[in-house]
Design a protein around this motif. Structure first.
Motif, PDB file in Angstrom:
ATOM      1  N   THR A  93       0.838  -1.198   0.000  1.00 17.60           N
ATOM      2  CA  THR A  93       0.000   0.000   0.000  1.00 17.60           C
ATOM      3  C   THR A  93       0.873   1.248   0.000  1.00 17.60           C
ATOM      4  O   THR A  93       1.808   1.360   0.791  1.00 17.60           O
ATOM      5  N   SER A 100      -4.777   6.446  -0.013  1.00 15.82           N
ATOM      6  CA  SER A 100      -3.887   5.286  -0.153  1.00 15.82           C
ATOM      7  C   SER A 100      -4.344   4.454  -1.336  1.00 15.82           C
ATOM      8  O   SER A 100      -5.514   4.499  -1.739  1.00 15.82           O
ATOM      9  N   VAL A 151      -3.116   0.608  -3.666  1.00 15.05           N
ATOM     10  CA  VAL A 151      -2.286  -0.605  -3.689  1.00 15.05           C
ATOM     11  C   VAL A 151      -1.520  -0.695  -4.999  1.00 15.05           C
ATOM     12  O   VAL A 151      -2.060  -0.441  -6.070  1.00 15.05           O
ATOM     13  N   THR A 208       2.689  -3.412   5.012  1.00 17.35           N
ATOM     14  CA  THR A 208       1.669  -4.034   4.153  1.00 17.35           C
ATOM     15  C   THR A 208       2.273  -4.960   3.096  1.00 17.35           C
ATOM     16  O   THR A 208       1.546  -5.480   2.261  1.00 17.35           O
TER      17      THR A 208
END
Length: 261
Positions: free
Chosen positions: A158, A175, A177, A204
């Protein structure tokens, strides 16, 4: 006689209309600005990303009336060459393998703000590689950092936005990914020397990795000590990035911001 005058006036009007139309077409063909992108040829690891980036740039150029040229090494680069361009993009080209003339020219270009700069991924491969010593200029430009390692098996992670007000991050969520990236580490965070726009959250990583910066791991930043508008975007290994709408939006934003448009 009268009919000849009328015909003459009519032909004159047609000629004026044709000239006006031609001028309109010519005006439309004049590009707003020019971009040059450098990509190392034959680099199989990044070829997919480079080809996808070129396809994206070419489409964006047509849609927005700018031009893009591509080079495969630094041989053409000098002051006169760079003077033609509002934006220089390092698609996968490292901060070494630069001729002295080319490095002097890009240093002047960035220091004096002659144009903008975007660097992806490989542009921060700072160190002694392939028989080349590290460039002090590029190391300072990237925030006084030196490459130390990378995640060879890749990791999904992330990315957290730190500076949502910056134009490069316009329209980007807090945020997002990034899939399957080979996150680099450096000897230190560039944070004290640059404006960090976004960082990767090492907690993450999937799968987890022991190769980490230790918590402070910038992934997108700008060095405001240089007059040139510049942004480094760490991501840039796979073509799949162009299926990530947030990456595409960041790329889009960076182009127009760095080119001063």
């Amino acid at each position: 006689m009268k009919s000849r005058k009328i015909l003459g006036i009519f032909l004159c009007l047609l000629l004026c209309a044709a000239l006006s139309s031609a001028q309109d077409i010519s005006s439309k063909q004049e590009v707003k600005f020019r971009v040059v992108a450098i990509a190392e040829p034959g680099n199989k690891d990044h070829q997919g990303f480079v080809e996808a980036a070129k396809a994206y740039l070419n489409r964006l150029a047509v849609e927005n009336n700018f031009a893009v040229d591509y080079i495969g090494d630094t041989k053409p680069i000098n002051d006169a060459f760079l003077a033609k361009y509002k934006l220089f993009i390092q698609l996968n080209y490292p901060p070494y393998m630069w001729s002295p003339t080319a490095q002097e020219a890009i240093e002047s270009y960035l220091t004096e703000g002659k144009g903008g700069w975007i660097g992806f991924h490989h542009a921060a491969l700072l160190g002694d590689f392939d028989g080349y010593s590290m460039s002090p200029f590029f190391s300072k430009f990237m925030g006084d950092i030196r490459y130390t390692s990378y995640i060879p098996d890749f990791a999904t992670a992330t990315v957290r936005v730190e500076d949502p007000a910056h134009p490069v991050l316009k329209g980007i969520p807090s945020s997002f990914v990034v899939q399957h990236e080979e996150w680099y580490t450096w000897n230190q965070s560039p944070r004290p020397n640059v404006r960090v726009l976004a960082s990767v959250d090492e907690s993450t990583y999937q799968p987890d990795s022991l190769i980490k910066m230790g918590g402070d791991h910038p992934a997108i930043w700008s060095n405001e000590h240089y007059k040139a508008r510049n942004v480094y975007i760490f991501m840039g290994h796979h073509a799949d990035l162009f299926e990530n709408p947030n990456f595409v939006q960041i790329f889009h934003n960076a182009i127009f911001w760095a080119a001063g448009q």
